[in-house]
Design a protein around this motif. Structure first.
Motif, mmCIF file in Angstrom:
data_model
loop_
_atom_site.group_PDB
_atom_site.id
_atom_site.type_symbol
_atom_site.label_atom_id
_atom_site.label_comp_id
_atom_site.label_asym_id
_atom_site.label_seq_id
_atom_site.Cartn_x
_atom_site.Cartn_y
_atom_site.Cartn_z
ATOM 1 N N LEU A 1 0.930 -1.292 0.106
ATOM 2 C CA LEU A 1 0.091 -0.073 0.151
ATOM 3 C C LEU A 1 0.498 1.469 -0.043
ATOM 4 N N GLU A 2 1.867 1.582 0.837
ATOM 5 C CA GLU A 2 2.916 2.304 0.246
ATOM 6 C C GLU A 2 3.422 2.549 -0.441
ATOM 7 N N LYS A 3 3.475 1.531 -1.593
ATOM 8 C CA LYS A 3 4.220 1.812 -2.649
ATOM 9 C C LYS A 3 3.939 2.161 -3.512
ATOM 10 N N THR A 4 1.999 1.664 -3.229
ATOM 11 C CA THR A 4 1.576 1.960 -4.504
ATOM 12 C C THR A 4 0.590 3.939 -3.809
ATOM 13 N N ASN A 5 0.502 4.490 -2.907
ATOM 14 C CA ASN A 5 0.494 5.973 -2.436
ATOM 15 C C ASN A 5 1.849 6.515 -3.248
ATOM 16 N N ARG A 6 3.124 5.915 -2.997
ATOM 17 C CA ARG A 6 4.593 6.671 -3.415
ATOM 18 C C ARG A 6 3.908 6.894 -5.578
ATOM 19 N N ILE A 7 3.493 5.720 -6.055
ATOM 20 C CA ILE A 7 3.110 5.854 -7.496
ATOM 21 C C ILE A 7 2.660 7.091 -7.339
ATOM 22 N N ASN A 8 0.847 7.173 -6.572
ATOM 23 C CA ASN A 8 0.219 7.632 -7.002
ATOM 24 C C ASN A 8 0.314 8.977 -6.845
ATOM 25 N N TRP A 9 1.327 10.049 -6.070
ATOM 26 C CA TRP A 9 1.708 10.685 -5.727
ATOM 27 C C TRP A 9 2.640 11.231 -6.470
ATOM 28 N N LEU A 10 3.546 10.377 -6.536
ATOM 29 C CA LEU A 10 4.282 10.543 -7.787
ATOM 30 C C LEU A 10 3.550 11.243 -9.429
ATOM 31 N N TYR A 11 3.104 10.246 -8.812
ATOM 32 C CA TYR A 11 1.863 10.321 -10.614
ATOM 33 C C TYR A 11 1.235 11.618 -11.088
ATOM 34 N N ASP A 12 0.479 11.921 -9.448
ATOM 35 C CA ASP A 12 -0.063 13.512 -9.299
ATOM 36 C C ASP A 12 0.928 14.773 -9.733
ATOM 37 N N PHE A 13 2.317 14.302 -9.033
ATOM 38 C CA PHE A 13 3.271 15.443 -9.493
ATOM 39 C C PHE A 13 3.922 15.659 -11.915
ATOM 40 N N TYR A 14 4.110 13.453 -11.658
ATOM 41 C CA TYR A 14 4.600 13.572 -13.225
ATOM 42 C C TYR A 14 3.802 12.944 -14.061
ATOM 43 N N ALA B 1 7.338 2.842 -16.385
ATOM 44 C CA ALA B 1 7.085 3.744 -15.687
ATOM 45 C C ALA B 1 7.274 4.729 -14.708
ATOM 46 N N GLN B 2 7.062 3.734 -13.736
ATOM 47 C CA GLN B 2 7.338 3.882 -12.260
ATOM 48 C C GLN B 2 8.911 3.966 -12.403
ATOM 49 N N THR B 3 9.799 3.798 -13.203
ATOM 50 C CA THR B 3 11.568 3.570 -12.995
ATOM 51 C C THR B 3 11.275 5.375 -13.587
ATOM 52 N N ALA B 4 10.729 5.497 -14.523
ATOM 53 C CA ALA B 4 10.553 7.181 -15.049
ATOM 54 C C ALA B 4 10.065 8.072 -14.142
ATOM 55 N N LEU B 5 8.852 7.440 -13.375
ATOM 56 C CA LEU B 5 8.347 8.759 -12.141
ATOM 57 C C LEU B 5 9.894 8.456 -10.783
#
Length: 110
Positions: free
Chosen positions: A2-15, A58-62
């Motif tokens: 869940l922590e990883k998912t939340n981080r990816i979602n936050w990164l997605y919001d920014f980038y 995509a995760q790596t790019a973020l």
């Protein structure tokens, strides 16, 4: 997880806007719509492995964008500072009404 998912979602919001259309589509289906790799593969007419690799790229790019620009880190620091200010204002209620809208405006900049 869940922590990883939340981080990816936050990164997605920014980038997210800096990713390719395909990367955005895959991440949105996987993280926002909770589709499985198989469902995404079927939808796009590609293999599950191709979907997995596209999501991984995509995760790596973020993460690389965050490493360079630090937008999420700066956001988290601002939130922590705002929380500390709010905590300290609890003992000074006369200033809270004036400061609270400013803190909200500061955090809404992201």
């Amino acid at each position: 997880m869940l922590e990883k998912t939340n981080r990816i979602n936050w990164l997605y919001d920014f980038y997210g806007p800096l990713l390719t259309e395909k990367q955005r589509a895959m991440l949105e289906l996987y993280y926002h719509e909770d589709w499985s790799l198989g469902e995404i593969a079927e939808h796009h007419g590609i293999s599950r492995q191709a979907v997995f690799e596209a999501i991984k790229r995509a995760q790596t790019a973020l993460e690389e964008l965050e490493q360079r620009l630090q937008l999420l880190e700066k956001h988290n620091r601002r939130v922590a500072i705002a929380d500390e200010i709010r905590k300290r204002l609890e003992v000074h209620p006369e200033g809270k009404a004036q400061i609270e809208p400013l803190l909200d405006a500061l955090l809404d900049l992201d």
